[in-house]
Write a protein that holds these residues in place. Structure first.
Motif, PDB file in Angstrom:
ATOM      1  N   ALA A 169     -41.261 -45.525 -62.533  1.00 41.30           N
ATOM      2  CA  ALA A 169     -40.623 -46.064 -61.287  1.00 41.30           C
ATOM      3  C   ALA A 169     -39.451 -47.317 -61.504  1.00 41.30           C
ATOM      4  N   PRO A 170     -38.791 -47.524 -60.643  1.00 40.04           N
ATOM      5  CA  PRO A 170     -37.750 -48.892 -60.838  1.00 40.04           C
ATOM      6  C   PRO A 170     -38.643 -50.090 -61.445  1.00 40.04           C
ATOM      7  N   PRO A 171     -38.185 -50.830 -62.262  1.00 35.95           N
ATOM      8  CA  PRO A 171     -38.731 -51.827 -62.578  1.00 35.95           C
ATOM      9  C   PRO A 171     -39.305 -52.717 -61.542  1.00 35.95           C
ATOM     10  N   GLY A 172     -40.306 -53.290 -61.832  1.00 35.78           N
ATOM     11  CA  GLY A 172     -40.916 -54.484 -60.589  1.00 35.78           C
ATOM     12  C   GLY A 172     -40.425 -55.916 -61.150  1.00 35.78           C
ATOM     13  N   GLY A 209     -39.506 -58.946 -62.919  1.00 37.93           N
ATOM     14  CA  GLY A 209     -39.886 -59.385 -64.465  1.00 37.93           C
ATOM     15  C   GLY A 209     -39.636 -58.216 -65.277  1.00 37.93           C
ATOM     16  N   GLY A 210     -39.164 -57.054 -64.784  1.00 44.68           N
ATOM     17  CA  GLY A 210     -38.715 -55.968 -65.390  1.00 44.68           C
ATOM     18  C   GLY A 210     -37.236 -55.886 -65.500  1.00 44.68           C
ATOM     19  N   CYS A 211     -36.650 -54.785 -66.444  1.00 42.89           N
ATOM     20  CA  CYS A 211     -35.254 -54.799 -66.458  1.00 42.89           C
ATOM     21  C   CYS A 211     -34.884 -53.261 -66.607  1.00 42.89           C
ATOM     22  N   GLY A 212     -33.466 -52.832 -66.689  1.00 47.34           N
ATOM     23  CA  GLY A 212     -33.236 -51.625 -67.020  1.00 47.34           C
ATOM     24  C   GLY A 212     -33.344 -50.803 -65.573  1.00 47.34           C
ATOM     25  N   ASP A 213     -33.268 -49.257 -65.883  1.00 43.22           N
ATOM     26  CA  ASP A 213     -33.373 -48.664 -64.966  1.00 43.22           C
ATOM     27  C   ASP A 213     -34.462 -48.024 -64.293  1.00 43.22           C
ATOM     28  N   TYR A 214     -35.551 -47.717 -65.356  1.00 39.52           N
ATOM     29  CA  TYR A 214     -36.980 -47.348 -65.031  1.00 39.52           C
ATOM     30  C   TYR A 214     -37.856 -48.266 -65.843  1.00 39.52           C
ATOM     31  N   ALA A 215     -39.000 -48.089 -65.394  1.00 40.33           N
ATOM     32  CA  ALA A 215     -40.179 -48.581 -66.384  1.00 40.33           C
ATOM     33  C   ALA A 215     -41.569 -47.872 -66.093  1.00 40.33           C
ATOM     34  N   THR A 216     -42.313 -48.009 -67.067  1.00 40.70           N
ATOM     35  CA  THR A 216     -43.884 -47.144 -66.742  1.00 40.70           C
ATOM     36  C   THR A 216     -44.895 -48.270 -67.686  1.00 40.70           C
ATOM     37  N   ASN A 217     -46.003 -48.078 -66.826  1.00 43.04           N
ATOM     38  CA  ASN A 217     -47.089 -48.587 -67.295  1.00 43.04           C
ATOM     39  C   ASN A 217     -48.242 -47.949 -68.293  1.00 43.04           C
ATOM     40  N   VAL A 218     -47.486 -46.744 -68.833  1.00 38.83           N
ATOM     41  CA  VAL A 218     -48.579 -46.037 -69.650  1.00 38.83           C
ATOM     42  C   VAL A 218     -49.296 -46.743 -70.897  1.00 38.83           C
ATOM     43  N   ALA A 219     -48.578 -47.801 -71.522  1.00 39.32           N
ATOM     44  CA  ALA A 219     -49.203 -48.300 -72.444  1.00 39.32           C
ATOM     45  C   ALA A 219     -50.417 -49.370 -71.951  1.00 39.32           C
ATOM     46  N   LEU A 220     -50.343 -49.746 -70.668  1.00 43.31           N
ATOM     47  CA  LEU A 220     -51.590 -50.435 -69.954  1.00 43.31           C
ATOM     48  C   LEU A 220     -52.600 -49.259 -69.797  1.00 43.31           C
TER      49      LEU A 220
END
Length: 347
Positions: free
Chosen positions: A34-37, A39-50
């Motif tokens: 999804a788009p970063p929330g 504190g995020g950056c760039g075009d997309y982000a994922t929480n897969v590591a969490l």
């Protein structure tokens, strides 16, 4: 790179980490992108590591760093950054936006419609015989069908005939009799009769607020000015259609290419399939309405730069901007259609 492709790329990195012995986890079926929330950056982000940290027995940030090392090899990323407790943030190269725009233009109004997920699932939707509930149930059924579901809609009572003709809400019982899931739609009722607004404005007035919020009737839904969200969405769509006509008069046509000035718009267009899936899952057409408003607002700064000025000749940049504008208009028209609202080419 579309969000679906990005999700596959992330899962491939997880699989590599597992195969190489750095992670001991079961590879998930999907990675939410999804788009970063904040504190995020760039075009997309994922929480897969969490998502994987507990099973891996490692801190989320360490899992994120393991995945980042593999994702940096992907040539379509300019950077991969770990933020917060372990979010992976992706910055895409310009060609990624071109791939996304090309997919939207290829699929047209069906961009975001799924061929998997809900496919084969039968949903039974019921609602009270109240105008807002009927319209929300109708919108939910449209979006669920776009995700491959089969829908049976039932009204708990006899809906007024004029609701179907003026609002376009169809609650005729249809679909399979045996359902995999049951949904009762019962939003806060409309405080007044919305029918005088006409079909499009009435449907927006009933669908745009969250189910627990009371809709504003009559509100400013017929006023053609910036303060009216429905006007902003339809105006942005009409402007994209006008630009296509103007460009054709100038002898050039849309060609997907890198457009870096409007990353927010590209991210929102890329997020459209996820929004449709979430709307179908949570039965919240207001989510789709807010998304369309965000797309419209993000598109507006692009539109003045689409056509060449003065003696300027149409360039590859103009054609790429025109393609992105057309993609935005396609998303707006397709989303409004799922809400049962027209998207006129002239406004």
């Amino acid at each position: 790179m579309t969000p679906v492709e990005l999700s596959r790329t992330v899962l491939h990195a997880v699989r590599r980490a597992v195969d190489e012995g750095e992670l001991s986890v079961t590879v998930p079926e999907r990675a939410v992108v999804a788009p970063p929330g904040p504190g995020g950056c760039g075009d997309y982000a994922t929480n897969v590591a969490l998502q994987l940290a507990a099973a891996a027995g490692q801190p989320p940030q360490r899992v994120a760093e393991i995945l980042r090392a593999r994702l940096l090899d992907e040539e379509r990323f300019t950077d991969v950054v770990v933020t917060g407790p372990g979010f992976l943030n992706f910055s895409l190269r310009g060609t990624a936006s071109a791939d996304l725009v090309e997919e939207v233009l290829r699929r047209g109004s069906r961009y975001g419609h799924a061929t998997t997920g809900f496919s084969g699932t039968a949903v039974r939707i019921s609602c009270p015989a109240e105008v807002r509930a009927v319209v929300v149930a109708d919108a939910v059924s449209r979006v669920v069908r776009s995700q491959g579901g089969y829908v049976r809609v039932e009204c708990e009572g006899r809906p007024a005939p004029e609701w179907q003709s003026v609002l376009g809400a169809d609650v005729t019982t249809r679909g399979p009799r045996i359902a995999d899931s049951y949904v009762r739609v019962a939003p806060v009722p409309a405080p007044a009769d919305p029918l005088p607004l006409g079909r499009d404005a009435a449907r927006w007035a009933l669908l745009h607020p969250a189910a627990h919020d009371r809709p504003r009737i009559p509100g400013d839904h017929l006023v053609q000015r910036e303060g009216n969200p429905l006007f902003r969405v339809r105006y942005a769509h009409a402007r994209t259609r006008a630009l296509l006509r103007n460009a054709a008069d100038l002898g050039f046509h849309p060609e997907p290419g890198p457009v870096s000035e409007v990353d927010a718009l590209t991210a929102l267009i890329g997020d459209h399939p996820r929004v449709l899936a979430a709307t179908a899952t949570h039965h919240t057409p207001d989510r789709l309405a807010r998304h369309l408003l965000a797309v419209a607002d993000a598109a507006m700064p692009l539109l003045p730069a689409v056509l060449p000025l003065g003696e300027e000749k149409p360039s590859a940049a103009h054609r790429a901007r025109l393609a992105l504008a057309e993609a935005a208009g396609t998303v707006l028209a397709g989303g409004l259609s799922l809400l049962g609202i027209d998207a006129p080419d002239h406004l």
